[in-house]
Scaffold this active site. Structure first.
Site, short mmCIF file in Angstrom:
data_model
loop_
_atom_site.label_atom_id
_atom_site.label_comp_id
_atom_site.label_asym_id
_atom_site.label_seq_id
_atom_site.Cartn_x
_atom_site.Cartn_y
_atom_site.Cartn_z
N TYR A 331 45.78 48.27 51.86
CA TYR A 331 47.10 48.87 51.71
C TYR A 331 47.55 48.85 50.25
O TYR A 331 47.31 47.89 49.52
CB TYR A 331 48.12 48.09 52.55
CG TYR A 331 49.56 48.57 52.37
CD1 TYR A 331 50.04 49.65 53.10
CD2 TYR A 331 50.40 47.93 51.45
CE1 TYR A 331 51.36 50.07 52.93
CE2 TYR A 331 51.71 48.36 51.28
CZ TYR A 331 52.19 49.44 52.02
OH TYR A 331 53.47 49.87 51.84
N GLY A 346 44.56 63.91 47.74
CA GLY A 346 45.26 62.82 47.08
C GLY A 346 44.80 62.50 45.68
O GLY A 346 45.18 61.45 45.14
N HIS A 350 46.78 60.74 36.28
CA HIS A 350 48.11 60.13 36.09
C HIS A 350 48.02 58.92 35.15
O HIS A 350 46.94 58.40 34.85
CB HIS A 350 48.71 59.72 37.43
CG HIS A 350 47.93 58.66 38.16
ND1 HIS A 350 47.98 57.32 37.84
CD2 HIS A 350 47.08 58.76 39.22
CE1 HIS A 350 47.21 56.63 38.66
NE2 HIS A 350 46.64 57.49 39.51
N CYS A 368 41.64 58.64 42.06
CA CYS A 368 42.36 59.38 41.02
C CYS A 368 41.72 59.15 39.66
O CYS A 368 40.87 58.28 39.48
CB CYS A 368 43.82 58.94 40.97
SG CYS A 368 44.79 59.45 42.40
N ASN A 370 42.61 57.70 36.32
CA ASN A 370 43.56 56.86 35.59
C ASN A 370 43.45 57.16 34.10
O ASN A 370 42.35 57.17 33.54
CB ASN A 370 43.25 55.38 35.81
CG ASN A 370 43.62 54.91 37.22
OD1 ASN A 370 43.49 53.72 37.52
ND2 ASN A 370 44.05 55.81 38.08
#
Length: 436
Positions: A331, A346, A350, A368, A370
């Site tokens: 989580y 997703g 960023h 993602c 980074n």
């Protein structure tokens, strides 16, 4: 003796009477008698013809035919108007809906004998067709038809066009048209989508679903390109009993966009590097950290991505993995700054101040890209929807249906998704207009 003499005298009187009567009759008929000679005809009016013998003047067939015919009440909008000159040529044809001043556009054949409307007509509308031409003897000809198109059982309309009208976009931007219901006759609808461009660029439509069709050029758009979509869907038959609804203005749905600089970024997952080129020139580089792998869900997808949206901040959670229990070790819930979305699964580029130590050295993210905060801030400010971000170095390819992964399909497969199985025709010039 007296009786016989009396009989002879009586006989002579009867003959004289007959002769006199004959003379009167012949004289009345226009013949004169001269002594005992043959009679000569005097000039006189010709005898009148009996009604059964009279011949009506020959009527030449109509020189101009119009379809729909005059008085039609259920004309099919998708068939438009056709005007044909059986003898001679056509000069001017005007097709106008009741209550409007603008005539329907049409095209005259090279031999000037046939004229057709270019697009479908409005459903449930009264029309008047007026034509002027010249017959084969050089005499002027005219024809008029007044008819009404049918009222459909149901209608369809465009609910969204991406990009927004007037938007500046990147060179990879697709043109996405979404309808409010399923389209059965996709070829008919596709033919009604007119494209106008400042420069002719080869491209094609692809039906990604029954309600959505996407246009993509064969290669990236040239910088500075202007594109206008003119959707003539009004009156188009999309399915049995379903026709395109008329717009509020009565004209076609129009939307346009223009392309900015050619901003193409590359992300090398193995080398942990990202670089940005603008119009072919490298303008910025940075070390990054991509998906840590180990699991497919944590692997950054390789392929041609497009910038889809951006937000500052964006809250990212593990909900996309169906992990919503805070006690689950998988989580997470993070508020990230300067986030540019590059897929529907997703993935973002960023800012990630928490992974600066790993950027340029190792991949530690959940998928993602980074980036260092200063670089992420700059990239966020520069990014337009449709900018290209190409990722390499992983064993997980980007699906062409994942977000705007349309560039993942080779050109031949992209064209195969067109209902017409061919590149779309393009008109010039283009003008960017607001949606109607």
């Amino acid at each position: 003796m007296r009786r016989r003499h009396s009989q002879r005298k009586s006989g002579r009187r009867r003959l004289a009477a007959v002769a006199a009567a004959g003379t009167v009759a012949l004289t009345a008929a226009g013949v004169s008698l001269v002594a005992c000679g043959v009679g000569r005809e005097r000039p006189g009016p010709p005898p009148a013809l009996a009604p059964d013998d009279a011949q009506a003047p020959t009527r030449r067939p109509d020189t101009i035919r119009i379809a729909p015919v005059d008085g039609a009440r259920q004309a099919r909008p998708e068939r438009g108007v056709t005007v044909t000159a059986d003898r001679g040529t056509l000069g001017k044809v005007v097709v106008r809906a009741k209550g409007t001043r603008t005539a329907e556009p049409g095209k005259l054949s090279r031999d000037r004998r046939t004229w057709r409307t270019r697009w479908a007509l409005r459903p449930g509308t009264a029309y008047t067709v007026t034509t002027i031409g010249t017959d084969d003897t050089g005499q002027p000809t005219t024809a008029v038809s007044r008819f009404r198109t049918l009222r459909p059982d149901a209608t369809f309309t465009i609910t969204d066009v991406t990009p927004r009208s007037g938007e500046q976009v990147g060179v990879g931007m697709p043109l996405i048209v979404t309808f409010d219901r399923m389209i059965t006759d996709r070829a008919a609808v596709e033919r009604s989508l007119e494209l106008r461009m400042s420069r002719r660029v080869t491209g094609a439509w692809n039906w990604v679903s029954g309600r959505q069709v996407v246009f993509r050029p064969r290669r990236y758009w040239p910088a500075g390109q202007r594109v206008t979509l003119v959707a003539h869907t009004t009156g188009v038959r999309a399915a049995p009993g379903v026709y395109g609804a008329a717009s509020t203005t009565g004209g076609p749905y129009t939307s346009g966009f223009h392309v900015g600089a050619a901003r193409i970024s590359t992300v090398d997952v193995r080398r942990h590097r990202m670089s940005v080129r603008v119009n072919g020139v490298v303008v910025r580089k940075a070390g990054i950290s991509a998906g840590k792998g180990g699991r497919r869900a944590y692997t950054t997808t390789s392929g041609v991505h497009l910038a889809m949206s951006k937000g500052d901040p964006v809250v990212m959670t593990s909900g996309w993995m169906r992990v919503t229990d805070p006690k689950d070790p998988r989580y997470y819930k993070l508020k990230v700054r300067h986030a540019v979305q590059i897929s529907s699964s997703g993935e973002y580029v960023h800012s990630a101040p928490w992974s600066i130590a790993s950027q340029g050295r190792e991949n530690v993210s959940h998928g993602c890209v980074n980036a260092p905060p200063p670089f992420a801030r700059w990239f966020y400010a520069q990014s337009l929807r449709g900018d290209v971000i190409t990722v390499s170095g992983t064993d997980r390819p980007l699906e062409w249906t994942n977000g705007w992964g349309f560039w993942q399909l080779p050109w031949s497969r992209w064209v195969a998704g067109s209902a017409l199985k061919r590149p779309a025709p393009v008109q010039r010039p283009a003008s960017v207009q607001r949606a109607s």
